[in-house]
Design an enzyme around this catalytic site. Sequence first.
Site, PDB file in Angstrom:
ATOM      1  N   ASP A 194      46.977  89.483  48.064  1.00 46.28           N
ATOM      2  CA  ASP A 194      47.579  89.649  46.736  1.00 46.28           C
ATOM      3  C   ASP A 194      46.733  88.851  45.742  1.00 46.28           C
ATOM      4  O   ASP A 194      45.550  88.624  45.963  1.00 46.28           O
ATOM      5  CB  ASP A 194      49.033  89.175  46.780  1.00 46.28           C
ATOM      6  CG  ASP A 194      49.882  89.801  45.663  1.00 46.28           C
ATOM      7  OD1 ASP A 194      49.305  90.266  44.664  1.00 46.28           O
ATOM      8  OD2 ASP A 194      51.109  89.800  45.790  1.00 46.28           O
ATOM      9  N   ASP A 229      50.036  83.847  40.078  1.00 51.23           N
ATOM     10  CA  ASP A 229      50.799  84.881  39.378  1.00 51.23           C
ATOM     11  C   ASP A 229      52.093  84.320  38.795  1.00 51.23           C
ATOM     12  O   ASP A 229      52.726  83.441  39.391  1.00 51.23           O
ATOM     13  CB  ASP A 229      51.138  86.022  40.330  1.00 51.23           C
ATOM     14  CG  ASP A 229      49.901  86.797  40.782  1.00 51.23           C
ATOM     15  OD1 ASP A 229      48.865  86.697  40.099  1.00 51.23           O
ATOM     16  OD2 ASP A 229      49.982  87.491  41.812  1.00 51.23           O
ATOM     17  N   ARG A 236      42.045  91.193  35.893  1.00 50.11           N
ATOM     18  CA  ARG A 236      43.169  90.256  35.725  1.00 50.11           C
ATOM     19  C   ARG A 236      42.707  88.804  35.599  1.00 50.11           C
ATOM     20  O   ARG A 236      42.911  87.972  36.463  1.00 50.11           O
ATOM     21  CB  ARG A 236      44.151  90.377  36.883  1.00 50.11           C
ATOM     22  CG  ARG A 236      44.799  91.744  37.000  1.00 50.11           C
ATOM     23  CD  ARG A 236      45.852  91.754  38.084  1.00 50.11           C
ATOM     24  NE  ARG A 236      46.372  93.113  38.301  1.00 50.11           N
ATOM     25  CZ  ARG A 236      47.234  93.437  39.262  1.00 50.11           C
ATOM     26  NH1 ARG A 236      47.685  92.500  40.081  1.00 50.11           N
ATOM     27  NH2 ARG A 236      47.649  94.679  39.390  1.00 50.11           N
TER      28      ARG A 236
END
Length: 446
Positions: free
Chosen positions: A280, A284, A336
């Site tokens: 992942d 985050d 990102r």
Amino acid sequence: MSFLLLLVVLTFSKCKKSSDEAAPFNAPSTNDTTISAVTSSGTKTLDVSKASSDGGFSYKVYNDLGAVSDNTQNPTASTVRIFENGKELGPAHSAHADIRTLGKGRFSHWSSSLYFSSSDNTDPRTNGRTYTYTTSAGTVAPVLPPAITTPAPTGIIGYAMVDGTTTGGVNGQTVVVTTLAALKTAVESSAPMVIKVSGKITGTGFLNVKSNKTIQGVKGSSLEGVGLMVYGTSNIIIQNMTIRNVVSYSNIIIKEGAHHVWVDHCDLSSDRNHGWDYYDGLLDVGKRADYVSLSWNRLHDNHIPMLIGFGDENTDDIGHLRVTVYDNYFYNVSERQPGTRFGYMHVFNNYMLNGDGYAIGASMGATVRVDNNYFENQHIGLFTQYNAKPGYISGASTNIFKNCGADMVSTPASTWVPAYEYKSALIPAANVPAVVTAGAGATLNL
């Protein structure tokens, strides 16, 4: 004849410097800027640390520079030349209104005071540059710029200190852990605690971090295969941790209404050899989390290192996700850096190197302020044209884009800026790669 002499005197007494009022000389107080001589090169150094703002981009130094100043009778009398890190500023003899509104190195030596602006309109008191001057109109040996040094870690900047404070486990017990079991017991305790992680700890899955915790990696320590989850808790500091290769979860995840969290000086990584779905992200934030600061981290070797806002369907994130992202080093990633939805994100002084996709993305109405970041080798620097709706970006002109593809921004520039003070912490964008690569990551001696 007497009448004509009186008229001349009155006329000069009402003169202005290029349509701006001549500034009166004020005797320096004990707080005014001082000037020290540098005898080896014939130059003198301006101690700008106590310069006063003269409005806009102009700063004022009260001192006799040792040369005739510009005046109403001769508005170009001064021979003073100003240098910023050895590069000459100018034009000299500028109107004070132009120094304030245009800046870009303009200056004036007027009535025994110096009014000047930096080359890029940053605050000369805090931009880390050396300012020198000479009173000679001849050739001046350049002054070499000072070596760039890494700023010492300071207190928390940004949202982790808004509407409350983030203190972690201060005043709690300090424990040293060397095993996964001991770490799990400590982070899941209900008591305030400072947890020192020592050595290499391996495992799988994640640990739930409870409120009022400081988790600090001792020099040389690492957490392998195990993530940290901040799930609905608050007042947490994660610092100096090296976390690698967490499968199926992010290395650090902040979610479910968690608030007042600071992640600082961590080294977070996986690899890009297993495809996009094996690992992942690295760091985050989502699901109504709020008041978060992410600083001085290295995020590398991962496809999707930082996501703020997990899904287009999470409309309950509106009014949350206030996150400050500063002085981080992203490299060898795909996109990102961060990717954002819904919230208000302030992204400044980050170095983003070698990104295959987009660097900073704003979608689903996210409002992102970007200040003094350095983008290098990015396919797209700034991107709004993805997900169901675009977001909004401001501050793009303050950044440097080196060998990057064209931005893809479909919305007008936002006017939003964060309410907290941060400008004193800004690094000139050109200096960001050197400063951030030297200081980011698990570099603290804790």
